[in-house]
Design a protein around this motif. Structure first.
Motif, short mmCIF file in Angstrom:
data_model
loop_
_atom_site.label_atom_id
_atom_site.label_comp_id
_atom_site.label_asym_id
_atom_site.label_seq_id
_atom_site.Cartn_x
_atom_site.Cartn_y
_atom_site.Cartn_z
N GLY A 1 0.82 -1.21 0.00
CA GLY A 1 0.00 0.00 0.00
C GLY A 1 0.85 1.25 0.00
O GLY A 1 0.60 2.20 -0.75
N GLY A 2 1.88 1.27 0.84
CA GLY A 2 2.77 2.43 0.90
C GLY A 2 3.57 2.61 -0.37
O GLY A 2 3.78 3.74 -0.84
N ALA A 3 4.02 1.51 -0.97
CA ALA A 3 4.81 1.60 -2.20
C ALA A 3 3.98 2.19 -3.34
O ALA A 3 4.47 3.03 -4.11
CB ALA A 3 5.34 0.22 -2.59
N VAL A 4 2.72 1.78 -3.44
CA VAL A 4 1.85 2.35 -4.48
C VAL A 4 1.59 3.82 -4.20
O VAL A 4 1.57 4.65 -5.12
CB VAL A 4 0.52 1.55 -4.55
N PHE A 5 1.39 4.16 -2.94
CA PHE A 5 1.16 5.56 -2.55
C PHE A 5 2.35 6.42 -2.95
O PHE A 5 2.20 7.48 -3.58
CB PHE A 5 0.93 5.63 -1.04
N ALA B 1 -4.42 5.33 -4.44
CA ALA B 1 -3.34 5.23 -3.46
C ALA B 1 -3.90 5.33 -2.05
O ALA B 1 -3.47 4.60 -1.14
CB ALA B 1 -2.32 6.34 -3.70
N LEU B 2 -4.86 6.23 -1.85
CA LEU B 2 -5.49 6.33 -0.54
C LEU B 2 -6.26 5.06 -0.21
O LEU B 2 -6.34 4.65 0.96
CB LEU B 2 -6.43 7.54 -0.51
N LEU B 3 -6.81 4.41 -1.23
CA LEU B 3 -7.52 3.16 -1.01
C LEU B 3 -6.55 2.08 -0.53
O LEU B 3 -6.87 1.31 0.39
CB LEU B 3 -8.18 2.72 -2.32
N THR B 4 -5.38 2.00 -1.14
CA THR B 4 -4.39 1.03 -0.67
C THR B 4 -3.91 1.37 0.73
O THR B 4 -3.63 0.48 1.54
CB THR B 4 -3.18 0.98 -1.63
N ALA B 5 -3.81 2.67 1.04
CA ALA B 5 -3.44 3.08 2.39
C ALA B 5 -4.50 2.63 3.38
O ALA B 5 -4.19 2.22 4.52
CB ALA B 5 -3.24 4.59 2.46
N LEU B 6 -5.77 2.71 2.97
CA LEU B 6 -6.86 2.26 3.84
C LEU B 6 -6.76 0.77 4.11
O LEU B 6 -6.96 0.31 5.25
CB LEU B 6 -8.20 2.59 3.18
N VAL B 7 -6.43 0.00 3.08
CA VAL B 7 -6.25 -1.45 3.27
C VAL B 7 -5.14 -1.71 4.27
O VAL B 7 -5.27 -2.54 5.18
CB VAL B 7 -5.91 -2.12 1.93
N GLY B 8 -4.03 -0.97 4.13
CA GLY B 8 -2.93 -1.14 5.07
C GLY B 8 -3.31 -0.80 6.49
O GLY B 8 -2.92 -1.49 7.44
#
Length: 797
Positions: free
Chosen positions: A446-450, A679-686
Motif C-alpha cells: 500500500g505504501g509503495a503504491v502511494f 493510493a489512498l484506497l491502498t493506504a486504507l487497506v494497510g
C-alpha cells in the motif's frame, strides 16, 4: 448437528463484534476496489463510445479552400456517402477580461437547428443561436469568463470589436477529432454561430464553407473502408476545382480522448487487482487468528464426535457469511463512488454520462470474489486448525517440541539497558512472525503504491516538460498574414524587455503513402536551422543543420506507425497541395500521442518552397530577463501586442512560452487525481491490516497483560506498550515501502507512458511521496493502535 453448527457460526459472528468488523472491513475494501474499478472500466468507455456515436460523428473531415452548397450536395450524392454538411470555421480572439484576450475557434452553420453531423448537446440556455448570438462549449467556458446572458466581445479582422450575446452552453464531443491526438486539451475556447452573423463579423465570402463533414455507409470501423472512401471523395473534390488542405479520417466510435481513458483504465485494473490481493492477505491473517483463538472449542467439538470435515465446514460457512455480508455493503458503495468518478470525468474527458444503473458484469464479478476470496483465504488456516489433536486443543500445549527461538528473539532477549515494557513491545512485534509478515506485506505494498503515485506524476510532468524544449521563447506570436521578418523584428525590439526575435514558418501537410493515397496529417514547423530556441531530444539520427535542403526530422509517432522507417529514407509530403520528397535525417521525442504526427524542417527551405522567403506569420520572442515567470511573459506579450497594434499589425494569437506546458499537462491532472484516490484506497487497506493485527495481538495476550498489571503496570504504560508496537510495525513497513516504491514507480510510469506516448518514460523521483507516506503511516499506526491499546487498559487482572 445442523442447528448447533449454525448457532455456533452466528455466535462467532456476533460474539466478537470487533473481530467480525475487521474481517468484514478487509473483504469490503477489496470488493469496493474491484467494484469501483470495474464500474469505471465498463461504464466510461461504454458511455464515451455511445455518446460519441450519438452525435453522428464525421468519418471524414475535410479542410479546404472556400466552396459552396453545390459541392456539399454533390459529395452527398456519391455512392457510399450517407450524409454531408458544410461548416465555416475560423479563429479570432475573445476578450475574457479588460485587456486580456484568449483565442477562440468559431464554427458557423447554415441552419444550426438542423445539424446532422457532429451534433452538439445542449447543457444550458438555448440552441440554436440567432443572428448576432453565440453559443460556447462548456470545457473552456471558465477561460472565457462568460455566463449566460453576457455580451461576449470578439475581435474582427480590421481590429474592431463586436459584441454577441451568449445564449447557450453546449457540449461538443468532436473537439480534437479534426487534429492530432490530445487536441481536446490543447484546444482554444469553442464558439458556435449562425452563418447570418458572419458578414457582421467582417468575414469574407460569408455564404461559403471551408470545412466539409462526411459520414459513410457500411463498416466505418474498418480502416480499409475509410481509406477507400477518402480517396474517392478526394478525387471528386478535386474535380470541382476545390483545393483540399487536409483530410482527417475517424471511425464512428473513435472518441478523440479514448487514448487517455485507456491509459487510466490500465492503471485502474492493476491497482484494483493489487487492492484485492492485499484484501486476501488481510482475510487470511484474521482467519488464522480466529482459528488460534478457537483451539479449545475445536477440541471440545472433536470430543463430542465432530469430524474434521464437519468442523472445517463450520469455519468455511463463517467465512462465506463474511463474504455475503461484505458483498451487500460493498456493492452499493462501490457503485455510488464509481458513478461519481465517471460523472466527474464527463467534463474532464468530454463525454456524456447516462446515469447510474446496475452493471451486471461488475456485480457478478464482485459476487464471485465475495464467495471465493474468503474461502480461499480460509483454506490454509482452517486446514491447520482442524488438524490439531484433542489433547493439544484442550491443554493449549503442543505435544511437539517447541520451536527454537529465532535470531531476532535472541537479540531482543539480550537487551539490558531498556525498559521492560519496551522489550516486551519488541518481543510481541516479532512473536507472530507469519501475521507480522502478512501485515508488513499489506502496509508495504500500500505504501509503495502511494509513494509511486507521486513519482509517476513527476515522470509524466518530466515527459511533458520535455515539450517546453521545443518552445523556449518567452512569447509566441501569430499574425493575421505574413510580413517581412525585418519589419516585424524592428517593431518588436522597440518594446522594452524584448531581446531577440525569430521568424518561423509552419504548414499543414499530409503524408503521401507508398500506394499514392493520402495518409495522416502532419504538423510541419520550420525554425531557422541554427535556432537556439529549440533543444530537441533526439531518438535517432540528427537535427536540422544549416545548408539542409529537403531534410526533415520526424516525431517518435512515425516510428510507431512505420517501424521500418529510418534515417536516410525518403518520404513524400503533400505541402499546400503540392507533393514533394523529403529526406528523413532523424527522429525526435516530443509528446507521443498527445502531440500526434509532427515534423521539423528548416525555415530557409520551407519559406523557399512556399515562395515566402524573408517573410513569416509566426514569431518567437526572447526577453532580456532570464527565467521569466508566466505572468511576466504574459505582460511582455501584451506590450508587444499593443506596439504592433499601433502600427496596424493584427495579432491573431499570442501566448506565453510556459503556457504550453500548462495546456499539455491538463490531461494528467485527471490521471493524477485518480491515482491518488487509489493510493489512498491502498493506504486504507494497510491501516485496516495494522488495526486488525494490533487488535488480535491484544486479544491473544490477556494473560500477559494480567501479569503486567499484577506487577504494577499502569494504564499509560500498557497503552504505550501497544502504541510502540504499532509504531514499530509502521516504521518497518515504511522502510520496505520506500525500497519497493522504486520498481513499482518505474512499472507504473512505463505502462502509462506507453499508453499515452507510445514509449517508456524516464524515471522520475520526488521526496514528497516518501515524506507524506511517513506522516500517513505514523498517523495510521497511532490510530490503528489506539482502540487495541484502550482495550488492553480495560482488562482486569
Amino acid at each position: 448437528m445442523a442447528r448447533p453448527r449454525v448457532y455456533k457460526v452466528f455466535s462467532d459472528l456476533w460474539g466478537n463484534r470487533q473481530r467480525s468488523l475487521l474481517v468484514l472491513a478487509s473483504i469490503v475494501v477489496g470488493l469496493f476496489a474491484i467494484g469501483v474499478v470495474g464500474t469505471i472500466y465498463v461504464v466510461s468507455p461504454q458511455d464515451m463510445q455511445v455518446s460519441y456515436a450519438a452525435t453522428n460523428p464525421a468519418n471524414l473531415t475535410i479542410l479546404a479552400t472556400s466552396f459552396d452548397r453545390c459541392l456539399v450536395e454533390h459529395i452527398g450524392g456519391m455512392p457510399g456517402v450517407r450524409q454531408t454538411e458544410g461548416v465555416r470555421a475560423f479563429s479570432t480572439r475573445l476578450e475574457a477580461n479588460p485587456g486580456k484576450w484568449v483565442a477562440i475557434d468559431l464554427k458557423a452553420f447554415k441552419d444550426p437547428g438542423q445539424m446532422g453531423i457532429n451534433r452538439l448537446r445542449l447543457v444550458s440556455g438555448v440552441w440554436p443561436p440567432g443572428e448576432r448570438e453565440i453559443v460556447l462549449d462548456q470545457y473552456k467556458l471558465e477561460e472565457a469568463n462568460a455566463q449566460l446572458g453576457d455580451l461576449v466581445t470578439l475581435e474582427l479582422p480590421s481590429g474592431k470589436t463586436r459584441q454577441l450575446k451568449l445564449v447557450g452552453v453546449v457540449q461538443d464531443l468532436s473537439i480534437g477529432a479534426e487534429g492530432n491526438a490530445g487536441g481536446f486539451f490543447n484546444s482554444s475556447v469553442q464558439g458556435y454561430l449562425s452563418m447570418d452573423t458572419l458578414e457582421w463579423l467582417e468575414q469574407s465570402l460569408p455564404k461559403t464553407y471551408n470545412r466539409l463533414y462526411v459520414t459513410l455507409e457500411g463498416d466505418t470501423e474498418n480502416p480499409t473502408t475509410l481509406e477507400s472512401a477518402a480517396q474517392a471523395v478526394r478525387e471528386e473534390v478535386k474535380k470541382c476545382n476545390v483545393e483540399i488542405i487536409s483530410m482527417v479520417q475517424r471511425s464512428s466510435s473513435e472518441h478523440p480522448n479514448l487514448f487517455l481513458v485507456q491509459a487510466i483504465l490500465a492503471v485502474l485494473v492493476v491497482i484494483g487487482l493489487l487492492v484485492s490481493f492485499l484484501s486476501g492477505f488481510l482475510i487470511a491473517n484474521t482467519l488464522q487468528a480466529i482459528m488460534n483463538q478457537q483451539v479449545q472449542q475445536i477440541g471440545i467439538l472433536k470430543t463430542v464426535g465432530a469430524r474434521r470435515l464437519q468442523i472445517a465446514g463450520i469455519y468455511l460457512l463463517l467465512s462465506l457469511l463474511f463474504g455475503v455480508l461484505a458483498y451487500l455493503v460493498a456493492l452499493p458503495l462501490s457503485f455510488l463512488v464509481g458513478f461519481r468518478i465517471v460523472d466527474y470525468l464527463t467534463v474532464q474527458i468530454n463525454y456524456v454520462f447516462y446515469g447510474p444503473r446496475m452493471v451486471l458484469p461488475v456485480a457478478a464479478l464482485m459476487a464471485v470474489i465475495a464467495v471465493l476470496l474468503p474461502q480461499l483465504a480460509a483454506l490454509l488456516p482452517v486446514r491447520q486448525g482442524t488438524r490439531i489433536s484433542v489433547q493439544e486443543a484442550l491443554s493449549g500445549y503442543s505435544q511437539s517440541h517447541p520451536p527454537e527461538r529465532s535470531w531476532v528473539d535472541r537479540q531482543i532477549s539480550r537487551l539490558r539497558n531498556f525498559s521492560l515494557l519496551l522489550v516486551v513491545s519488541l518481543r510481541n512485534t516479532f512473536r507472530r512472525k507469519w501475521r507480522l509478515l502478512l501485515t508488513l506485506v499489506t502496509l508495504t505494498l500500500g505504501g509503495a503504491v502511494f509513494i509511486a503515485t507521486f513519482n509517476v506524476r513527476v515522470s509524466m510532468m518530466d515527459y511533458i516538460g520535455n515539450m517546453i524544449q521545443y518552445f523556449l521563447a518567452d512569447v509566441n506570436i501569430t499574425l493575421d498574414r505574413s510580413y517581412h521578418i525585418d519589419e516585424i523584428s524592428e517593431k518588436i525590439l522597440e518594446v522594452p524587455g524584448a531581446s531577440e526575435v525569430e521568424g518561423w514558418m509552419f504548414a499543414r501537410t499530409e503524408l503521401v503513402l507508398q500506394d499514392g493515397s493520402i495518409g495522416e496529417g502532419v504538423s510541419l514547423l520550420a525554425p531557422p536551422a541554427a535556432s537556439p530556441l529549440i533543444e530537441p531530444i533526439m531518438v535517432k539520427g540528427r537535427w536540422i543543420v544549416p545548408g539542409d535542403r529537403n531534410a526533415v526530422v520526424l516525431s517518435e509517432m512515425f516510428l510507431e506507425r512505420f517501424p521500418d522507417l529510418s534515417a536516410g529514407d525518403t518520404i513524400r509530403l503533400r505541402v499546400n497541395g503540392d507533393e514533394t520528397d523529403w529526406v528523413v535525417v532523424g527522429f525526435f521525442q516530443m509528446g507521443g500521442k498527445v502531440s500526434g504526427y509532427s515534423a521539423y524542417t528548416s525555415y530557409e527551405y520551407l519559406s523557399e518552397l512556399l515562395h515566402q522567403t524573408g517573410r513569416a506569420m509566426a514569431y518567437r520572442v526572447v526577453s532580456q530577463q532570464a527565467d521569466m515567470t508566466l505572468e511576466q511573459q504574459n505582460t511582455l506579450g501584451r506590450e508587444i501586442e499593443t506596439s504592433l497594434g499601433q502600427s496596424g499589425i493584427r495579432v491573431v494569437d499570442i501566448s506565453a512560452g510556459q503556457s504550453m506546458t500548462e495546456k499539455a499537462s491538463d490531461g494528467f491532472t485527471i490521471l493524477t487525481a485518480i491515482l491518488l484516490f487509489l493510493a489512498l484506497l491502498t493506504a486504507l487497506v494497510g491501516s485496516i491490516g495494522l488495526a486488525g493485527t494490533m487488535s488480535l495481538n491484544v486479544m491473544e495476550r490477556t494473560r500477559e497483560i494480567g501479569i503486567l498489571r499484577a506487577i504494577g503496570a499502569t494504564d499509560i504504560a500498557l497503552m504505550r506498550m501497544v502504541l510502540v508496537e504499532g509504531a514499530l510495525i509502521g516504521m518497518i513497513s515504511w522502510i520496505m515501502a520506500s525500497i519497493l516504491a522504486f520498481p513499482i514507480s518505474e512499472i507504473m510510469s512505463d505502462s502509462i507512458s506507453l499508453a499515452l506516448f507510445g514509449g517508456p518514460a524516464n524515471f522520475g523521483f520526488t521526496p514528497t511521496g516518501f515524506v507524506v507516506w511517513l506522516g500517513v503511516v505514523v498517523v495510521l499506526s497511532i490510530l490503528a493502535s489506539i482502540i487495541p491499546a484502550r482495550s488492553a487498559t480495560r482488562l482486569t487482572i
